[in-house]
Design a protein around this motif. Structure first.
Motif, PDB file in Angstrom:
ATOM      1  N   ASP A 192     109.126  91.002 110.436  1.00 49.91           N
ATOM      2  CA  ASP A 192     109.726  89.698 110.202  1.00 49.91           C
ATOM      3  C   ASP A 192     110.403  89.308 111.516  1.00 49.91           C
ATOM      4  O   ASP A 192     111.310  89.985 111.979  1.00 49.91           O
ATOM      5  CB  ASP A 192     110.756  89.822 109.076  1.00 49.91           C
ATOM      6  N   SER A 225     116.067  87.101 102.287  1.00 50.07           N
ATOM      7  CA  SER A 225     114.830  87.492 101.606  1.00 50.07           C
ATOM      8  C   SER A 225     113.784  87.832 102.661  1.00 50.07           C
ATOM      9  O   SER A 225     113.771  87.233 103.737  1.00 50.07           O
ATOM     10  CB  SER A 225     114.333  86.348 100.728  1.00 50.07           C
ATOM     11  N   HIS A 226     112.935  88.790 102.348  1.00 44.93           N
ATOM     12  CA  HIS A 226     111.897  89.218 103.289  1.00 44.93           C
ATOM     13  C   HIS A 226     110.757  89.894 102.539  1.00 44.93           C
ATOM     14  O   HIS A 226     110.883  90.190 101.349  1.00 44.93           O
ATOM     15  CB  HIS A 226     112.469  90.155 104.356  1.00 44.93           C
ATOM     16  N   LEU A 227     109.659  90.133 103.237  1.00 44.44           N
ATOM     17  CA  LEU A 227     108.545  90.851 102.628  1.00 44.44           C
ATOM     18  C   LEU A 227     108.934  92.305 102.416  1.00 44.44           C
ATOM     19  O   LEU A 227     109.611  92.913 103.251  1.00 44.44           O
ATOM     20  CB  LEU A 227     107.297  90.775 103.511  1.00 44.44           C
ATOM     21  N   TYR A 274     106.501  82.342 105.978  1.00 47.21           N
ATOM     22  CA  TYR A 274     106.990  83.228 104.915  1.00 47.21           C
ATOM     23  C   TYR A 274     106.689  82.686 103.522  1.00 47.21           C
ATOM     24  O   TYR A 274     106.236  83.438 102.651  1.00 47.21           O
ATOM     25  CB  TYR A 274     108.514  83.428 105.077  1.00 47.21           C
ATOM     26  N   LYS A 313     107.845  90.312  97.810  1.00 48.88           N
ATOM     27  CA  LYS A 313     109.051  89.923  98.548  1.00 48.88           C
ATOM     28  C   LYS A 313     110.275  90.568  97.926  1.00 48.88           C
ATOM     29  O   LYS A 313     110.314  90.867  96.746  1.00 48.88           O
ATOM     30  CB  LYS A 313     109.182  88.406  98.576  1.00 48.88           C
TER      31      LYS A 313
END
Length: 109
Positions: free
Chosen positions: A36, A46-48, A101, A108
């Motif tokens: 990221d 929030s992120h993968l 994203y 996620k």
């Protein structure tokens, strides 16, 4: 000349893999690192799943990632991931740009 162009278009259409096919193949081989390239603040919201955070403007020769793995990069809109893609490619990494994203269809957190 028209026939040659038409034949080339047909060959590319039939033989070429879509970017989704390419990504599916990378994921199925499980030989990748997700990066990221947004800010730490954006990443913390929030992120993968299983991604690491390296802001795009911190990607330089000091970055040490496994060069045997494909680096999957993404950001908010796709702009920073393109820059990261170019920087990592220039550093000798195999890179795939996931882009925005919001448009990525991976788990996620």
């Amino acid at each position: 000349m028209k026939k040659i162009v038409i034949i080339l278009i047909i060959i590319i259409t039939v033989c070429g893999c879509s970017s989704k096919d390419k990504l599916d193949k990378i994921i199925s081989e499980n030989n990748y690192i997700i990066v990221d390239v947004r800010t730490e603040e954006e990443y913390n919201i929030s992120h993968l799943k299983d991604s690491i955070n390296i802001p795009y403007d911190e990607i330089d020769k000091s970055i040490k990632l496994d060069k045997n793995k494909i680096i999957l990069v993404y950001c908010k809109s796709g702009t920073r991931s393109k820059i990261a893609y170019n920087n990592l490619t220039n550093l000798g990494y195999k890179v795939y740009d996931l882009g925005s994203y919001e448009e990525i269809n991976l788990p996620k957190e």
